[in-house]
Design an enzyme around this catalytic site. Structure first.
Site, short mmCIF file in Angstrom:
data_model
loop_
_atom_site.label_atom_id
_atom_site.label_comp_id
_atom_site.label_asym_id
_atom_site.label_seq_id
_atom_site.Cartn_x
_atom_site.Cartn_y
_atom_site.Cartn_z
CG HIS A 1 -2.02 0.94 1.21
ND1 HIS A 1 -1.84 2.30 1.25
CD2 HIS A 1 -3.36 0.76 1.13
CE1 HIS A 1 -3.03 2.91 1.20
NE2 HIS A 1 -3.96 1.99 1.12
NE ARG B 1 -3.15 7.81 -1.60
CZ ARG B 1 -3.16 6.61 -2.14
NH1 ARG B 1 -3.08 6.46 -3.45
NH2 ARG B 1 -3.25 5.54 -1.37
#
Ligand SMILES: Cc1cc2nc3c(=O)[nH]c(=O)nc-3n(C[C@H](O)[C@H](O)[C@H](O)COP(=O)(O)OP(=O)(O)OC[C@H]3O[C@@H](n4cnc5c(N)ncnc54)[C@H](O)[C@@H]3O)c2cc1C
Ligand code: SF4
Ligand code: SF4
Ligand code: FES
Lengths: 611, 249
Positions: A239, A259
Site C-alpha cells: 500500500h 487521497r
C-alpha cells in the site's frame, strides 16, 4: 503415550476457520443453508483484520453517479489486476456486490448517506466512479460488527481464541481440523464434512506491514499441507501510504480515502510528483494538470481523475522512486497533504480516525500539517486456488476458501474497496459451495489417529525441548530477509538469497523452543506460526523468481516491463511427493467473449451503452 | 533511548505478582511497544492481547498506573521521564493470565439483546432511505470498538459485581443504537428496565470518561433510554402520543 480418545472432539457439518468478513459471511450462509456450523478464530470475535478496514466497500450501486454499473466495476477490476484476474470471479463480484452491501443494511449497518437518503459512495484509486460505500473511515468496523451481531443469532457455534493447526483428511477428502485453545493450550478435534478457510493474509513475514500478529499465512500453510494449490503468491500489495514515523508505528495504514477525498502527494521540493508517473495505459483517463485535478475535486464530471488515485502498485513505486532519488521526507517517506485541500472541520468529519491516529501516535494535526507516508505491505492477492463457481479448492475435496486467503479475484493488484466486497460475495458463495458438496457426499468420514498424534507431538515438542532458538528471533530474521529481498522491487539474486535464508530458517524453526507452559503462551503461539510464515514466504519468493516480468504488485528490476507472454500464465505452488514445494506456470483460461469486450471497451462506448 | 522501569502483573486469577523489568524505550513508543519488547527479549510467555496497534480493534485494554487505557494508544512520553509504569489487567473481569482477562460475559450479554428489525416500508429497489442527520446518533454509538473499558470502570460491575442485574454501559449504547436506529421497529424498552437493568446506572459518567472513542455514553445513550423507560411506565400518555405519531426519538 498420547491417547486420542482423551482429546475433546466436536462434530459439525462445516468448520469455518477465520471470523473476519469472509468467515462470518460464510458461516452465516452455511447456517442459513441448514448446516451445523462452527466458526473458529484466533482472536476474540470482532477483532479480525476486517475491523481495521477504513476506506470503504466497492459496489456499483450508482447512488452518487448514476453512470456506474457492474460493467464499469468489472472493467476497472480487470485493469487494476493487470488482466491476471479470474474473469468469472470478477464478473460475479461486480454483479453481486450491490446486493451484498444492501443486505448489510437489512442487518443493521448504518452507512453514510447521500442527500437523497441512500448509501453514499466515495472515490477511490482505480475506480472510475464514486463507488465505495463507507462509514467515515471506519467501514470495516461497521461491516464486522453488523455481521457479528447478525451472525450470533443464526445458530452457529463460535469458538474464540482457538487456533487451527492442521486440516485432517480421510483419504483425499477433508474430515476435520485439529486446533488448540489459546487459553489452556488444550487440543481439540473438530470433526466435519467441509472446511471453509477464511484466514486472511500473511503480511507478518515482512518488517513493514499494516498487518497484525494474526497475519501469519496460516490458511496458506494449512491448505498447502493438505494438498491444495496456492496461486499468484508473487502478487503482494504494497500500500503506498503507511505511516513512517515514529518507528514504532511504521507500516500502520493511512487510508486511501485521504487521497479519495482530495489529499495530494508531495516530495521534499514541494512537487506534486505523481504527474510524472502516469502509465501510458491510464493517461487518457488521468488529469495531466493541477488545474484539471482541482476541477475533479470540485466534482466537475468532465475533469479526469488526479494521478494520486492511480492504482496502488503505480503510486507505491512512484513513492519508492522519489525516496531513492533523494526527494523524500525527513523520515524516509513523502508528504501526503489534505490540510491544503479541505477545511479542517470537513477533514475531521470525513477522516476522523486518521485525524485521531496522527494526533495521538505521531503528534501531527492533519488539518494543519502534512503526513509523512511510505509503502507498507498490506495485502495478498494470491492464495488458495479455487473453483470460481464454488470456492472449492481445485485439488482437495471438501476444502473451500474465501476472502484474502483465496486467489483469483484480484489478479496482480487489488483495487481499494474490492476486498470488503470480495469477502461478502465469496464468503457467501463458499457457504453455498459447502452445502452443494455436503449434499452430494456419501458415507461417513473418519479421523486418522496417526495424523492427529503426529501433529500434537510436533506442537508439544516446542515446549518440552530442553533448549532451542527464541521464536521471536527466527521471526525477526525472516522479516529482515523478506523486507530486504522480496520487497517492492525484486531482482533474481536477492530472491535467491531469500530462498536460501528461508531454508536455513526452516532448520532453525525445527528446533525452536518456547519457555513456559501451554497456557496462554504467546511464545509458543509464535513458534507454532513460524511454519505458516515460512511456507508463505517460500511460495511468494519462488513465484516471484519464476515470473520474469513486472506486473501489478510484482516488480522485477531485471525485467522491468509487462510481458505479453506472461499475461497468459498464473503461477501455482503445491507440495510435491518428496515434501518439497513445486512451483509451476499454469496456462490461464481464455475469457468468455462478452467479458473480453467489456474489458477492452473504451469508456465512451461503455457510457454510451454500446457494449 | 532511555532505560525505564516497568512493573507488569504476572499471574492468574488466583495468584500473581507485579514483576519488575528494565526496558530500553525509544522515541515515539507506546506502552504496547514496551510490553512487546519485554515479551520478545525477557518473557516469551507473557500474555497480552492486541491486534491493530492503532486504536481500532479494542483488544489491548489494560490499566496503566491505575488508569484504564488502550496500551497501543498510550504514548510513553505522556509520563514523566523517571516515572515507573505499572501495567495491570482490567479489574472487572477474571484474569486468565497476566494482562489477558476473560471477557466472555460481554459476548453473552450481546446475545441477549433482541436483534435489529428493519421497517420494510422504508425501502425500494435502490435500498433503504435514511437521512444523514437521522443516522448520526446511531453512528456515534456504532463507533464502539468493544474495548470494554467502560464496563471495567462502571461501579455497578466493578465494585458491586452486579453482572447478574446490569448489562453495563457498552450494552446500553448497543441498545440505544438499536432503539434510535431510524429503520428499527422492534421494542426493547420493557427489557431495558427489567432485564438489562437501566435502573442500576446512577449516572456517574465514569464510563464516558474512559471511552477511547469519545462516545457520550451517559448523556446520549443511557439518559435517553432511562427517559423512555420513565415515559413508558410512569407517563403512559406521552408514550401513547409518541406511538401514534410514530416517533421513536
Ligand atoms: C488497516 C487496513 C485497512 C484496510 N482497508 C480496506 C478498505 O478500506 N477496503 C477494503 O476493501 N479492504 C481494506 N483492507 C483489506 C481488508 O480489510 C482485508 O483484506 C480483509 O478484511 C480480510 O478479510 P478476511 O475475512 O479475509 O480475513 P480477516 O478479517 O483478516 O480475518 C482472518 C480471520 O482468520 C482467523 N485466523 C487466521 N489464522 C487462523 C488459524 N490458524 N486458526 C483460527 N483462526 C485463524 C483470524 O483470527 C481472523 O478471525 C484493509 C486492511 C487493513 C489491514
Ligand atoms: S454512568 Fe452509569 S453506566 Fe456509566 S459508569 Fe456510571 S453507573 Fe456505570
Ligand atoms: S463504549 Fe467506548 S469504552 Fe465502552 S466498549 Fe465501546 S469503545 Fe470501549
Ligand atoms: S491493539 Fe487494537 S486497540 Fe489497541
Amino acid at each position: 503415550m498420547l491417547n486420542i480418545k482423551e482429546i475433546q472432539t466436536i462434530e459439525q457439518d462445516v468448520i469455518v476457520i477465520g471470523a473476519g468478513g469472509a468467515g462470518l459471511r460464510a458461516a452465516i450462509e452455511s447456517s442459513a443453508q441448514g448446516l451445523r456450523t462452527g466458526l473458529v478464530c484466533k482472536s476474540l470475535l470482532g477483532k479480525a483484520h476486517t475491523v481495521m478496514a477504513e476506506g470503504g466497500v466497492a459496489a456499483a450501486m450508482g447512488n452518487v453517479d448514476k453512470r456506474d454499473s457492474w460493467k464499469f466495476h468489472f472493467r476497472d477490476t480487470m485493469r487494476g489486476g493487470k488482466f491476471l484476474n479470474d474473469w468469472l470471479m470478477v464478473e460475479h463480484h461486480a454483479k453481486e456486490s450491490p446486493d451484498r452491501v444492501r443486505e448489510l443494511e437489512e442487518w443493521g449497518a448504518v452507512f453514510d448517506r447521500t442527500k437523497e437518503g441512500l448509501i453514499s459512495q466515495r472515490n477511490f484509486g482505480g475506480h472510475r466512479f464514486p463507488r465505495l460505500a463507507h462509514v467515515g473511515d471506519r467501514t470495516g468496523l461497521e461491516i464486522i460488527r453488523t455481521l457479528q451481531d447478525h451472525g450470533i443469532h443464526q445458530g452457529m457455534d463460535i469458538y474464540m481464541e482457538v487456533t487451527a493447526l492442521e486440516l485432517l483428511k480421510d483419504g483425499d477428502r477433508i474430515c476435520g481440523v485439529l486446533a488448540y485453545y489459546r487459553e489452556t493450550g488444550r487440543f481439540v478435534i473438530f470433526k466435519c464434512k467441509a472446511v471453509i478457510l477464511a484466514t486472511g493474509g500473511g503480511g507478518k513475514a515482512w518488517k513493514i506491514t499494516s498487518n497484525s500478529w494474526e497475519y501469519t499465512g496460516d490458511g496458506y500453510a494449512l491448505a498447502y499441507e493438505a494438498g491444495a494449490e496456492l496461486m499468484d503468491m508473487e502478487f503482494t500489495q504494497f500500500h503506498p501510504t503507511g505511516m513512517v514515523w515514529p518507528l514504532s508505528v511504521k507500516g500502520i495504514l493511512v487510508t486511501e480515502g485521504v487521497r479519495g477525498d482530495g489529499g495530494i502527494l508531495l516530495n521534499n521540493k514541494g512537487d506534486r510528483f505523481m504527474f510524472k508517473y502516469i502509465p501510458e495505459k491510464f493517461a487518457p483517463e488521468t488529469a495531466d494538470t493541477v488545474e484539471e485535478a482541482n476541477r475533479w475535486l470540485k466534482a466537475d464530471k468532465n475533469a479526469r481523475r488526479p494521478p494520486e488515485l492511480l492504482t496502488r502498485d503505480v503510486v507505491a513505486k512512484a513513492i519508492n522512486a522519489e525516496v531513492k532519488a533523494g526527494r523524500g521526507s525527513p523520515h524516509g517517506g513523502v508528504f501526503l497533504n489534505i490540510a491544503t485541500q479541505l477545511p479542517g472541520d470537513i477533514i475531521k468529519k470525513k477522516l476522523p480516525s486518521m485525524y485521531h491516529q496522527f494526533k495521538e501516535l505521531a503528534e501531527v494535526d492533519i488539518t494543519k500539517d502534512p503526513m509523512e507516508v511510505g509503502p507498507t505491505l498490506h495485502y495478498f492477492m494470491g492464495g488458495v486456488r479455487v473453483n470460481p463457481h464454488t470456492q472449492e479448492s481445485t485439488t482437495v475435496p471438501g476444502l473451500f476458501a474465501a476472502g484474502e486467503c483465496s486467489a483469483g479475484m484480484n489478479g496482480a493488484n487489488r483495487l481499494g474497496g474490492n476486498s470488503l466486497s470480495d469477502l461478502l460475495v465469496f464468503g457467501r458463495l463458499a457457504g453455498i459451495g459447502a452445502k452443494e458438496y455436503i449434499t452430494k457426499l456419501s458415507g461417513s468420514v473418519n479421523i486418522n489417529e496417526d495424523q492427529v498424534t503426529t501433529a500434537i507431538r510436533k506442537a508439544t515438542d516446542i515446549l518440552n525441548r530442553e533448549k532451542g532458538t527464541n521464536p521471536y528471533l527466527i521471526h525477526e530474521k525472516l522479516q529482515e530477509t523478506m523486507q530486504d529481498n522480496v520487497g517492492i522491487i525484486r531482482i533474481e539474486k536477492e530472491l535467491e538469497t531469500a530462498l536460501s535464508d528461508i531454508e536455513k530458517l526452516k532448520a532453525e524453526a525445527a528446533l525452536v523452543k518456547a519457555p513456559g507452559s501451554s497456557q496462554y503462551n504467546p511464545g509458543w503461539h509464535e513458534a507454532l506460526s513460524l511454519h505458516s510464515m515460512l511456507v508463505t514466504s517460500e511460495a511468494v519468493a519462488r513465484a516471484a523468481l519464476i515470473r520474469q516480468e513486472s506486473r501489478g504488485g510484482h516488480t522485477r528490476e531485471d525485467f522491468p516491463d509487462e510481458s505479453k507472454e506472461w499475461v497468459k500464465y498464473n503461477i501455482v505452488s503445491k507440495k510435491g511427493p518428496d515434501g518439497k514445494m513445486i512451483t509451476e506456470k499454469l496456462m490461464k483460461m481464455d475469457p468468455p467473449e462478452h467479458l473480453r469486450l467489456i474489458a477492452d471497451a473504451s469508456l465512451e462506448d461503455l457510457e454510451a451503452g454500446k457494449i | 533511548m532511555a532505560l525505564r522501569t516497568f512493573k507488569v502483573y504476572r499471574g492468574n486469577d488466583k495468584a500473581g505478582e507485579l514483576k519488575e523489568y528494565q526496558v530500553n524505550v525509544e522515541e515515539g513508543m507506546v506502552v504496547l511497544d514496551v510490553l512487546h519488547r519485554i515479551q520478545a527479549d525477557q518473557e516469551n510467555d507473557m500474555a497480552i492481547r492486541w491486534n491493530c496497534k492503532a486504536g481500532k480493534c479494542g483488544s489491548c485494554s489494560c490499566e496503566i498506573n491505575g488508569k484504564p487505557k488502550l496500551s497501543c494508544m498510550t504514548r510513553m512520553n505522556s509520563y514523566g521521564p523517571d516515572e515507573v509504569i505499572t501495567v495491570t489487567p482490567i479489574k472487572t473481569f477474571p484474569v486468565i493470565k497476566d494482562l489477558v482477562t476473560d471477557v466472555s460475559w460481554n459476548y453473552a450479554q450481546n446475545k441477549r439483546i433482541k436483534p435489529f428489525q428493519p421497517d420494510p416500508k422504508k425501502k425500494d429497489e435502490r435500498g433503504y432511505y435514511m437521512m444523514q442527520e437521522d443516522v448520526e446518533r446511531t453512528q456515534e454509538f456504532r463507533k464502539c470498538i468493544e474495548c470494554f473499558l467502560c464496563q471495567n470502570v462502571c461501579h455497578v460491575l466493578r465494585d458491586h459485581d452486579r453482572k447478574d442485574a446490569f448489562v453495563g454501559p457498552r450494552f446500553m449504547i448497543r441498545l440505544a443504537s438499536l432503539e434510535m436506529h431510524p429503520l428499527d421497529i422492534a421494542d426493547r424498552i420493557p427489557e431495558v428496565r427489567k432485564d438489562y437493568g437501566s435502573g442500576y446506572c446512577n449516572i456517574t459518567r465514569c464510563c464516558t470518561d474512559v471511552c477511547p472513542e469519545h462516545i457520550q455514553i451517559t448523556d446520549n445513550a443511557i439518559i435517553p433510554l432511562k427517559e423512555r423507560v420513565v415515559d413508558r411506565y410512569y407517563d403512559p400518555i406521552a408514550w401513547v402520543a409518541r406511538k401514534i405519531t410514530g416517533d421513536k426519538k
